[in-house]
Design a protein around this motif. Structure first.
Motif, PDB file in Angstrom:
ATOM      1  N   GLU B 112     -57.489 -21.985   9.869  1.00 29.89           N
ATOM      2  CA  GLU B 112     -57.637 -22.793  11.172  1.00 29.89           C
ATOM      3  C   GLU B 112     -56.968 -22.144  12.162  1.00 29.89           C
ATOM      4  N   LYS B 113     -57.750 -22.219  13.223  1.00 29.52           N
ATOM      5  CA  LYS B 113     -57.002 -21.446  14.494  1.00 29.52           C
ATOM      6  C   LYS B 113     -55.844 -22.634  15.103  1.00 29.52           C
ATOM      7  N   LEU B 114     -54.889 -22.149  15.651  1.00 22.34           N
ATOM      8  CA  LEU B 114     -53.599 -22.874  16.210  1.00 22.34           C
ATOM      9  C   LEU B 114     -53.101 -21.961  17.261  1.00 22.34           C
ATOM     10  N   TYR B 115     -53.168 -22.702  18.482  1.00 15.35           N
ATOM     11  CA  TYR B 115     -52.441 -21.968  19.537  1.00 15.35           C
ATOM     12  C   TYR B 115     -51.122 -22.769  19.809  1.00 15.35           C
ATOM     13  N   PHE B 116     -49.978 -21.799  19.898  1.00 17.03           N
ATOM     14  CA  PHE B 116     -48.808 -22.754  19.967  1.00 17.03           C
ATOM     15  C   PHE B 116     -48.015 -22.186  21.202  1.00 17.03           C
ATOM     16  N   SER B 117     -47.388 -22.901  21.995  1.00 12.67           N
ATOM     17  CA  SER B 117     -46.986 -22.502  23.271  1.00 12.67           C
ATOM     18  C   SER B 117     -45.750 -21.696  23.057  1.00 12.67           C
ATOM     19  N   SER B 118     -45.446 -20.721  24.030  1.00 18.58           N
ATOM     20  CA  SER B 118     -44.369 -19.799  23.984  1.00 18.58           C
ATOM     21  C   SER B 118     -44.034 -19.413  25.180  1.00 18.58           C
ATOM     22  N   PRO B 119     -42.770 -19.701  25.757  1.00 17.07           N
ATOM     23  CA  PRO B 119     -42.163 -19.419  27.087  1.00 17.07           C
ATOM     24  C   PRO B 119     -42.424 -17.930  27.366  1.00 17.07           C
ATOM     25  N   ASP B 126     -31.016 -12.962  30.562  1.00 11.28           N
ATOM     26  CA  ASP B 126     -31.298 -11.850  29.834  1.00 11.28           C
ATOM     27  C   ASP B 126     -31.872 -12.344  28.300  1.00 11.28           C
ATOM     28  N   LEU B 127     -32.265 -13.796  28.151  1.00 11.48           N
ATOM     29  CA  LEU B 127     -32.732 -14.374  27.000  1.00 11.48           C
ATOM     30  C   LEU B 127     -34.087 -13.651  26.874  1.00 11.48           C
ATOM     31  N   SER B 128     -34.351 -13.026  25.194  1.00  9.50           N
ATOM     32  CA  SER B 128     -35.490 -12.586  24.871  1.00  9.50           C
ATOM     33  C   SER B 128     -36.301 -13.601  24.180  1.00  9.50           C
ATOM     34  N   THR B 129     -37.550 -13.864  24.143  1.00 10.53           N
ATOM     35  CA  THR B 129     -38.368 -15.160  23.758  1.00 10.53           C
ATOM     36  C   THR B 129     -39.111 -14.724  22.279  1.00 10.53           C
ATOM     37  N   LEU B 130     -38.828 -13.376  22.044  1.00 13.57           N
ATOM     38  CA  LEU B 130     -39.518 -12.697  21.116  1.00 13.57           C
ATOM     39  C   LEU B 130     -39.059 -13.293  19.480  1.00 13.57           C
ATOM     40  N   TYR B 131     -37.742 -13.184  19.006  1.00 15.45           N
ATOM     41  CA  TYR B 131     -37.277 -13.832  17.932  1.00 15.45           C
ATOM     42  C   TYR B 131     -37.917 -15.084  17.810  1.00 15.45           C
ATOM     43  N   HIS B 132     -37.811 -16.104  18.693  1.00 12.85           N
ATOM     44  CA  HIS B 132     -38.418 -17.458  18.481  1.00 12.85           C
ATOM     45  C   HIS B 132     -40.041 -17.542  18.331  1.00 12.85           C
ATOM     46  N   GLN B 133     -40.571 -16.736  18.905  1.00 17.75           N
ATOM     47  CA  GLN B 133     -42.079 -16.736  19.126  1.00 17.75           C
ATOM     48  C   GLN B 133     -42.456 -16.228  17.604  1.00 17.75           C
ATOM     49  N   LYS B 134     -41.906 -15.128  17.261  1.00 20.79           N
ATOM     50  CA  LYS B 134     -42.375 -14.508  15.704  1.00 20.79           C
ATOM     51  C   LYS B 134     -41.938 -15.671  14.819  1.00 20.79           C
ATOM     52  N   THR B 135     -40.633 -16.298  15.039  1.00 18.96           N
ATOM     53  CA  THR B 135     -40.384 -17.208  13.870  1.00 18.96           C
ATOM     54  C   THR B 135     -41.219 -18.423  13.909  1.00 18.96           C
ATOM     55  N   ILE B 136     -41.625 -18.857  14.991  1.00 15.38           N
ATOM     56  CA  ILE B 136     -42.774 -20.156  14.904  1.00 15.38           C
ATOM     57  C   ILE B 136     -44.139 -19.665  14.029  1.00 15.38           C
ATOM     58  N   GLU B 137     -44.339 -18.359  14.758  1.00 12.80           N
ATOM     59  CA  GLU B 137     -45.678 -17.863  14.173  1.00 12.80           C
ATOM     60  C   GLU B 137     -45.719 -17.865  12.617  1.00 12.80           C
ATOM     61  N   SER B 138     -44.598 -17.397  12.170  1.00 13.88           N
ATOM     62  CA  SER B 138     -44.452 -17.091  10.704  1.00 13.88           C
ATOM     63  C   SER B 138     -44.333 -18.417   9.946  1.00 13.88           C
ATOM     64  N   PHE B 139     -43.843 -19.525  10.521  1.00 16.95           N
ATOM     65  CA  PHE B 139     -43.823 -20.987   9.899  1.00 16.95           C
ATOM     66  C   PHE B 139     -45.282 -21.485   9.734  1.00 16.95           C
ATOM     67  N   LEU B 140     -46.079 -21.018  10.918  1.00 18.17           N
ATOM     68  CA  LEU B 140     -47.397 -21.698  11.041  1.00 18.17           C
ATOM     69  C   LEU B 140     -48.307 -20.740  10.009  1.00 18.17           C
ATOM     70  N   ASP B 141     -48.199 -19.619  10.207  1.00 16.48           N
ATOM     71  CA  ASP B 141     -49.042 -18.485   9.220  1.00 16.48           C
ATOM     72  C   ASP B 141     -48.805 -19.058   7.903  1.00 16.48           C
ATOM     73  N   ASP B 142     -47.434 -19.367   7.497  1.00 13.16           N
ATOM     74  CA  ASP B 142     -46.924 -19.378   6.027  1.00 13.16           C
ATOM     75  C   ASP B 142     -47.749 -20.807   5.420  1.00 13.16           C
ATOM     76  N   MET B 143     -47.886 -21.637   6.574  1.00 13.29           N
ATOM     77  CA  MET B 143     -48.797 -22.879   6.305  1.00 13.29           C
ATOM     78  C   MET B 143     -50.113 -22.736   5.852  1.00 13.29           C
ATOM     79  N   GLY B 144     -50.656 -21.545   6.521  1.00 13.84           N
ATOM     80  CA  GLY B 144     -52.031 -21.471   6.196  1.00 13.84           C
ATOM     81  C   GLY B 144     -52.891 -21.620   7.449  1.00 13.84           C
ATOM     82  N   TYR B 145     -52.329 -21.605   8.611  1.00 10.92           N
ATOM     83  CA  TYR B 145     -53.055 -21.541   9.820  1.00 10.92           C
ATOM     84  C   TYR B 145     -53.176 -20.031  10.334  1.00 10.92           C
ATOM     85  N   ASP B 146     -54.111 -19.973  11.250  1.00  5.03           N
ATOM     86  CA  ASP B 146     -54.440 -18.515  11.926  1.00  5.03           C
ATOM     87  C   ASP B 146     -53.703 -18.827  13.089  1.00  5.03           C
TER      88      ASP B 146
END
Lengths: 56, 343
Positions: B112-119, B126-146
């Motif tokens: 199922e399509k799911l769009y999640f917000s990322s800053p 000098d904060l990078s948002t990449l680690y955060h974004q990839k971690t949240i994406e992995s949680f959701l994909d692991d649950m069965g979302y696209d």
């Protein structure tokens, strides 16, 4: 799973309402895989793009 | 079906369509640790307070965490800071995973399509948002979302500027950061974030008045109002001063980041402000006043405040997910038609 497959530490299970998760307080293992493969979508050809344009 | 998810520093919200209605599920993204006793756990269970027991501790999670922190004179712990996973909080990942799973629920069908917000990456740190974004994406994909990330500012455009061809300037005043996006026909022309938001206001007001931060947050969320003139002193006085400073800081950065070339000549740009930090009464008027005073390098057609500022980002994610899902369905239909024609 009692032992962390990454560091051998103790795995803790946490649950909240109907959902639960595991975590290793030593190394942060969370049993969630991270995909590192390229997205791998085929780029659309110009022929397909033109066909779509004329169809629309 | 499809879902939108606002992964916010203060609140995590999901949005999904149910007939003509959009249904939101919200949970405060914080928890507080209290000592375990049989009596305490019984009381929490009986009162339906969301909690986790671990060894000799009980963690009260979500909306009740702030109340418990104030009662027991403790500080809430936050899995996120400055819009991304907190590096100060050891339990950030399991807590985020549990809260997200609780808020979005199981997918209605596989992928199922799911769009999640990322800053956007902040321009003032000098904060990078990449680690955060990839971690949240992995949680959701692991649950069965696209799942797909969507820039938080762009999500505001999808949610609030549909009647303006998704063209305009969207500003999301969140707790951890403020996200800005300039869009032209749904294409982001410029996007950035600053690592200041409602938490920064609360922390400064708490420090200035010697008040616990959670107490300041409660006062701000209860009945705090912004006005052109306020009295000095007290938490409210400090909040007003730091709110004004936040507005000026965001506007200064818009002036610096937006070039005249970013905007088509003769185009009047609508501006929409939203986000939980924009909720106090009087915010819109104060923002308009400060924006008029600034040397913005393009013409503004008007400033509007979202009707439901807390829900804008989740709703924008839902709009994007539904649009993406429609495209996928159309392509699948076309493939099926082509296959049938070839037979």
């Amino acid at each position: 799973m009692d032992e962390c497959p990454r560091c051998g530490g103790a795995i803790e299970e946490l649950s909240l309402g109907d959902v639960s998760t595991v975590t290793c307080s030593r190394c942060g293992y969370a049993d969630v895989p991270v995909e590192h493969l390229p997205a791998g979508e085929e780029p659309e050809s110009w022929r397909d793009a033109f066909n779509r344009f004329y169809k629309e | 079906m499809a879902k939108g998810l606002d992964v916010g520093t203060m609140n995590i919200l999901s949005a999904q369509q149910d007939g003509n209605d959009t249904v939101f599920v919200q949970q405060r993204n914080s928890f507080v640790e209290i000592e375990y006793s049989d009596m305490a756990e019984q009381m929490l269970s009986r009162s339906e307070v969301l909690h986790i027991r671990k060894d000799d501790k009980v963690y009260v999670v979500g909306d009740d965490a702030l109340n418990f922190a104030n009662i027991f004179n403790k500080e809430t712990r936050r899995p996120m800071k400055h819009g991304i996973l907190s590096n100060d909080e050891q339990s950030a990942i399991p807590m985020m995973k549990l809260i997200i799973e609780q808020v979005v629920g199981e997918p209605a069908y596989p992928d199922e399509k799911l769009y999640f917000s990322s800053p956007a990456d902040p321009i003032d740190s000098d904060l990078s948002t990449l680690y955060h974004q990839k971690t949240i994406e992995s949680f959701l994909d692991d649950m069965g979302y696209d799942s797909e990330p969507i820039n938080e500012g762009m999500s505001v455009i999808y949610s609030e500027l549909a009647d303006n061809n998704f063209t305009g300037l969207g500003i999301s005043f969140g707790a951890g950061m403020t996200n800005v996006c300039l869009s032209y026909y749904a294409v982001p022309v410029m996007k950035f974030s600053v690592a200041r938001g409602g938490d920064w206001v609360d922390e400064q007001a708490a420090r200035a008045t010697g008040t616990p931060v959670d107490k300041v947050t409660s006062i701000k969320e209860d009945d705090f109002e912004l006005d052109f003139t306020t009295d000095v002193g007290g938490v409210e006085g400090a909040l007003s001063i730091y709110y004004e400073n936040l507005l000026d800081y965001v506007i200064e950065n818009i002036v610096t980041e937006v070039d005249e070339e970013d905007v088509e000549e003769g185009l009047d740009v609508p501006v929409v402000v939203t986000g939980g930090t924009s909720s106090p009464s009087g915010f819109e008027a104060l923002f308009k006043d400060h924006l008029e005073d600034a040397n913005i390098p393009f013409s503004i057609s008007g400033v509007t405040h979202a009707n439901e500022p807390l829900y804008s980002v989740a709703r924008g994610g839902l709009v994007a997910a539904r649009s993406d899902e429609d495209i996928d369905h159309d392509e699948a239909d076309e493939e099926a038609e082509a296959a049938a024609a070839n037979e």
